[in-house]
Design a protein around this motif. Structure first.
Motif, PDB file in Angstrom:
ATOM      1  N   THR A   4       0.841  -1.188   0.000  1.00  0.00           N
ATOM      2  CA  THR A   4       0.000   0.000   0.000  1.00  0.00           C
ATOM      3  C   THR A   4       0.878   1.240   0.000  1.00  0.00           C
ATOM      4  OG1 THR A   4      -1.698  -1.180   1.241  1.00  0.00           O
ATOM      5  CG2 THR A   4      -1.838   1.212   1.217  1.00  0.00           C
ATOM      6  N   TRP A   5       0.528   2.181  -0.843  1.00  0.00           N
ATOM      7  CA  TRP A   5       1.288   3.416  -0.982  1.00  0.00           C
ATOM      8  C   TRP A   5       0.350   4.604  -0.870  1.00  0.00           C
ATOM      9  CZ3 TRP A   5       6.528   2.877  -1.811  1.00  0.00           C
ATOM     10  CH2 TRP A   5       6.948   1.609  -2.162  1.00  0.00           C
ATOM     11  N   ARG A   6       0.806   5.673  -0.248  1.00  0.00           N
ATOM     12  CA  ARG A   6       0.057   6.925  -0.264  1.00  0.00           C
ATOM     13  C   ARG A   6       0.603   7.747  -1.418  1.00  0.00           C
ATOM     14  NH1 ARG A   6      -0.038  12.311   3.104  1.00  0.00           N
ATOM     15  NH2 ARG A   6       2.172  12.063   2.754  1.00  0.00           N
ATOM     16  N   TRP A  14      -4.308   9.628  -2.110  1.00  0.00           N
ATOM     17  CA  TRP A  14      -4.906   8.315  -2.366  1.00  0.00           C
ATOM     18  C   TRP A  14      -4.071   7.232  -1.693  1.00  0.00           C
ATOM     19  CZ3 TRP A  14      -9.272   8.735  -5.318  1.00  0.00           C
ATOM     20  CH2 TRP A  14      -9.406   9.890  -6.067  1.00  0.00           C
ATOM     21  N   TRP A  15      -4.736   6.160  -1.234  1.00  0.00           N
ATOM     22  CA  TRP A  15      -4.043   4.922  -0.894  1.00  0.00           C
ATOM     23  C   TRP A  15      -4.160   4.051  -2.122  1.00  0.00           C
ATOM     24  CZ3 TRP A  15      -6.775   3.729   4.344  1.00  0.00           C
ATOM     25  CH2 TRP A  15      -6.045   4.305   5.387  1.00  0.00           C
ATOM     26  N   ARG A  34      -3.689  10.461   6.138  1.00  0.00           N
ATOM     27  CA  ARG A  34      -3.821   9.028   5.864  1.00  0.00           C
ATOM     28  C   ARG A  34      -5.023   8.384   6.535  1.00  0.00           C
ATOM     29  NH1 ARG A  34       0.624   6.313   3.671  1.00  0.00           N
ATOM     30  NH2 ARG A  34      -0.046   4.482   4.765  1.00  0.00           N
ATOM     31  N   GLY A  36      -8.658   6.960   5.900  1.00  0.00           N
ATOM     32  CA  GLY A  36      -9.567   6.615   4.823  1.00  0.00           C
ATOM     33  C   GLY A  36     -10.895   7.322   4.994  1.00  0.00           C
TER      34      GLY A  36
END
Length: 62
Positions: A4-6, A14-15, A34, A36
């Motif tokens: 998972t990347w931000r 976005w994630w 971060r 959601g």
């Protein structure tokens, strides 16, 4: 296995979840801290606890 990347794109955060073979699994709109924004984001409960346990075991190499 997933990663998972931000990511910041189009002035939003976005994630981005990428699976094996660089397959795009999901993209989730998040705020800059971060968190959601979707109602489907789990932050507690039995399923969350189970996933947390499995992830901890994977990180230990169990």
């Amino acid at each position: 296995m997933k990663s998972t990347w931000r990511v910041r794109a189009d002035e939003r955060f976005w994630w981005v979840v990428v699976g094996l073979g660089n397959a795009l699994v999901s993209v989730i709109d998040v705020d800059p801290w971060r968190r959601g924004k979707g109602h489907d984001i789990l932050i507690g409960g039995l399923l969350y606890a189970h996933v947390d346990t499995v992830n901890a075991e994977l990180m230990r190499g169990a």
